[in-house]
Each structure stands twice: as C-alpha cells, then as structure tokens.
Design an enzyme around this catalytic site. Structure first.
Site, PDB file in Angstrom:
ATOM      1  N   ARG A  94      42.367  51.740  26.540  1.00 27.05           N
ATOM      2  CA  ARG A  94      43.741  51.789  27.045  1.00 27.05           C
ATOM      3  C   ARG A  94      44.442  53.074  26.617  1.00 27.05           C
ATOM      4  O   ARG A  94      45.353  53.549  27.272  1.00 27.05           O
ATOM      5  CB  ARG A  94      44.561  50.606  26.500  1.00 27.05           C
ATOM      6  CG  ARG A  94      44.130  49.243  27.022  1.00 27.05           C
ATOM      7  CD  ARG A  94      45.178  48.197  26.644  1.00 27.05           C
ATOM      8  NE  ARG A  94      44.705  46.833  26.779  1.00 27.05           N
ATOM      9  CZ  ARG A  94      44.736  46.114  27.895  1.00 27.05           C
ATOM     10  NH1 ARG A  94      45.226  46.648  28.988  1.00 27.05           N
ATOM     11  NH2 ARG A  94      44.304  44.882  27.924  1.00 27.05           N
ATOM     12  N   GLU A 128      53.724  47.088  37.235  1.00 29.79           N
ATOM     13  CA  GLU A 128      52.340  46.637  37.037  1.00 29.79           C
ATOM     14  C   GLU A 128      51.422  47.832  36.859  1.00 29.79           C
ATOM     15  O   GLU A 128      51.702  48.907  37.385  1.00 29.79           O
ATOM     16  CB  GLU A 128      51.878  45.902  38.308  1.00 29.79           C
ATOM     17  CG  GLU A 128      52.142  44.421  38.305  1.00 29.79           C
ATOM     18  CD  GLU A 128      50.924  43.634  37.836  1.00 29.79           C
ATOM     19  OE1 GLU A 128      50.131  44.159  37.020  1.00 29.79           O
ATOM     20  OE2 GLU A 128      50.772  42.496  38.292  1.00 29.79           O
ATOM     21  N   ASP A 129      50.287  47.619  36.190  1.00 24.29           N
ATOM     22  CA  ASP A 129      49.302  48.692  36.091  1.00 24.29           C
ATOM     23  C   ASP A 129      48.576  48.899  37.419  1.00 24.29           C
ATOM     24  O   ASP A 129      48.521  49.993  37.948  1.00 24.29           O
ATOM     25  CB  ASP A 129      48.295  48.438  34.946  1.00 24.29           C
ATOM     26  CG  ASP A 129      47.593  47.087  35.023  1.00 24.29           C
ATOM     27  OD1 ASP A 129      47.945  46.248  35.884  1.00 24.29           O
ATOM     28  OD2 ASP A 129      46.671  46.855  34.207  1.00 24.29           O
ATOM     29  N   ASP A 179      45.068  44.699  42.397  1.00 27.75           N
ATOM     30  CA  ASP A 179      43.653  44.646  42.770  1.00 27.75           C
ATOM     31  C   ASP A 179      43.483  43.520  43.797  1.00 27.75           C
ATOM     32  O   ASP A 179      43.775  43.724  44.971  1.00 27.75           O
ATOM     33  CB  ASP A 179      42.869  44.425  41.468  1.00 27.75           C
ATOM     34  CG  ASP A 179      41.367  44.454  41.628  1.00 27.75           C
ATOM     35  OD1 ASP A 179      40.858  45.290  42.368  1.00 27.75           O
ATOM     36  OD2 ASP A 179      40.684  43.632  40.977  1.00 27.75           O
ATOM     37  N   PHE A 222      36.023  50.815  39.144  1.00 26.57           N
ATOM     38  CA  PHE A 222      36.609  50.227  37.940  1.00 26.57           C
ATOM     39  C   PHE A 222      37.099  51.357  37.050  1.00 26.57           C
ATOM     40  O   PHE A 222      36.342  52.213  36.631  1.00 26.57           O
ATOM     41  CB  PHE A 222      35.626  49.323  37.187  1.00 26.57           C
ATOM     42  CG  PHE A 222      36.359  48.478  36.197  1.00 26.57           C
ATOM     43  CD1 PHE A 222      37.003  47.312  36.608  1.00 26.57           C
ATOM     44  CD2 PHE A 222      36.470  48.876  34.872  1.00 26.57           C
ATOM     45  CE1 PHE A 222      37.739  46.545  35.706  1.00 26.57           C
ATOM     46  CE2 PHE A 222      37.202  48.124  33.966  1.00 26.57           C
ATOM     47  CZ  PHE A 222      37.837  46.955  34.386  1.00 26.57           C
TER      48      PHE A 222
END
Ligand code: IMP
Ligand code: MG
Length: 187
Positions: free
Chosen positions: A175, A108-109, A112, A162
């Site tokens: 990205r 996963e990136d 959160d 963020f």
C-alpha cells in the site's frame, strides 16, 4: 519501467503510473470537483478505508470549497487476501454521524466488480437521503463490472490488471508504494 526496491526478492511490480503522473491527475480532478462543489452547503467526504487513504489525502488537499469539507471514514471490504472479489461486502467499520440531507462525496480506491460501491451508495441513500451523492475513485476497471456503477470522478481507467501501490494492496502489502504498479505473481 520501475521495479520497487522493496520487492527485489518478492514478486515483480511494474510501474503503470508514476508518483508525478498521479499527482498531476489528482490536481486536475481536484479542480473539477472544486468547480462542482464550491457553492454547495457543508459537503461531506467519506473515505473508504483502507485502499483510499493515499488518494483521499491527496485529493482533498486539491479541493477548494466555500464551506469547509466534513471528513468521515468507513472501512469496507469485498476482497479476501486473494486477487478475486469475495462477492459479499463486509463492513468492519461503518460508524457515521448523522449526515442526513447533505451533499455526500464517496472516495474509493478502485471500482472493480462494483459491488462495494453499489452496496455503499445504496446504504447511504437509504440511511441519509443525501441532497446529492457522488463517487470519486482513483481507478476504474469497467471491464470487470458485475453490477452497474458509474463513478462520477475517475482518476484513471485501467484494463483488467491487478494493481498495487498508492493505497492498494495485495494481501495487505505494498500500500505504501508511491506509484501504481501492476503486480506480477508469476506462474
Ligand atoms: P469491487 O467491490 O469488486 O468493486 O472491489 C472493490 C475493492 O476490491 C477495492 O476497494 C479494492 O480494495 C479491491 N480491488 C479491486 N481491484 C484491485 C486491484 O487491482 N488491486 C488491489 N485491490 C483491488
Ligand atoms: Mg484490498
């Protein structure tokens, strides 16, 4: 501090982790994962698109196992175009071959709220009864957790910021940045 050239006219993006720092950390993670997976029978890696594409590509090239890795991809999303999670996990692409009773590593990136990871881990558990099921994430934002998820391998733990770059987007942008940066939308 680096501000991306591509965004000179857009919002400010302040570097948090450089390309070099990310590469060094992924080398270490790859070593740890290699130790844990080297003797396991035909492990499967599942990359969660789109955000994980950079991390996945760099990480798997640092994993050395006796059995080759099988690579699969899904696309999940819980963010709309804003910086807040929508609360429901969408599954734009969830096609997987029969990977029952295998050792599965989800890549996963970022974890959160934890909703995406929890949803997917439960889905895999129910669908494939894996021999083992672990998750590697590039970033962990534990202060934002809404549901309980404890990633097994973490690139970096970050505060409630963020961030964009190295696969992560804001509204499908940034990205491609080679570094990780904090996005400042101003206001
Ligand atoms: P979760 O379901 O709330 O854990 O969020 C998972 C998804 O939200 C991630 O896979 C990212 O795509 C997105 N996300 C969460 N935080 C950030 C961020 O700081 N920058 C970019 N995307 C983020
Ligand atoms: Mg996103």
């Amino acid at each position: 501090m680096v501000t991306s050239e591509k965004t000179e006219t857009g919002p400010k993006i302040t570097e948090i982790y450089s390309e070099e720092k990310i590469a060094a950390r992924i080398k270490e993670l790859g070593k740890t994962i290699s130790q844990d997976y080297k003797d396991l029978e035909s492990p499967v890696v599942i990359g969660v698109m789109k955000g994980a594409f950079c991390f996945l590509a760099d990480l798997v090239r640092n994993i050395k196992t006796n059995d080759p890795l099988q690579m699969e991809f899904v696309r999940l999303s819980s963010y709309g175009s804003a910086t807040e999670s929508s609360g429901t996990v969408q599954t734009p692409y969830l096609e997987l071959p029969n990977i029952s009773n295998r050792h599965i590593l989800v890549i996963e990136d970022i974890v959160d709220s934890g909703r995406t990871a929890k949803f997917f881990l439960e889905y895999l558990e129910g669908q494939f009864h894996p021999k083992s099921l672990k998750i590697a994430c590039f970033l962990d934002k534990p202060s934002r957790r809404v549901v309980e998820v404890k990633p097994d391998y973490i690139g970096f733990t970050i505060n409630d910021l963020f961030v964009v770059g190295y696969g992560l987007d804001y509204d499908e942008k940034y990205r491609e940045l080679p570094f990780l940066g904090e996005l400042d939308l101003g206001g």
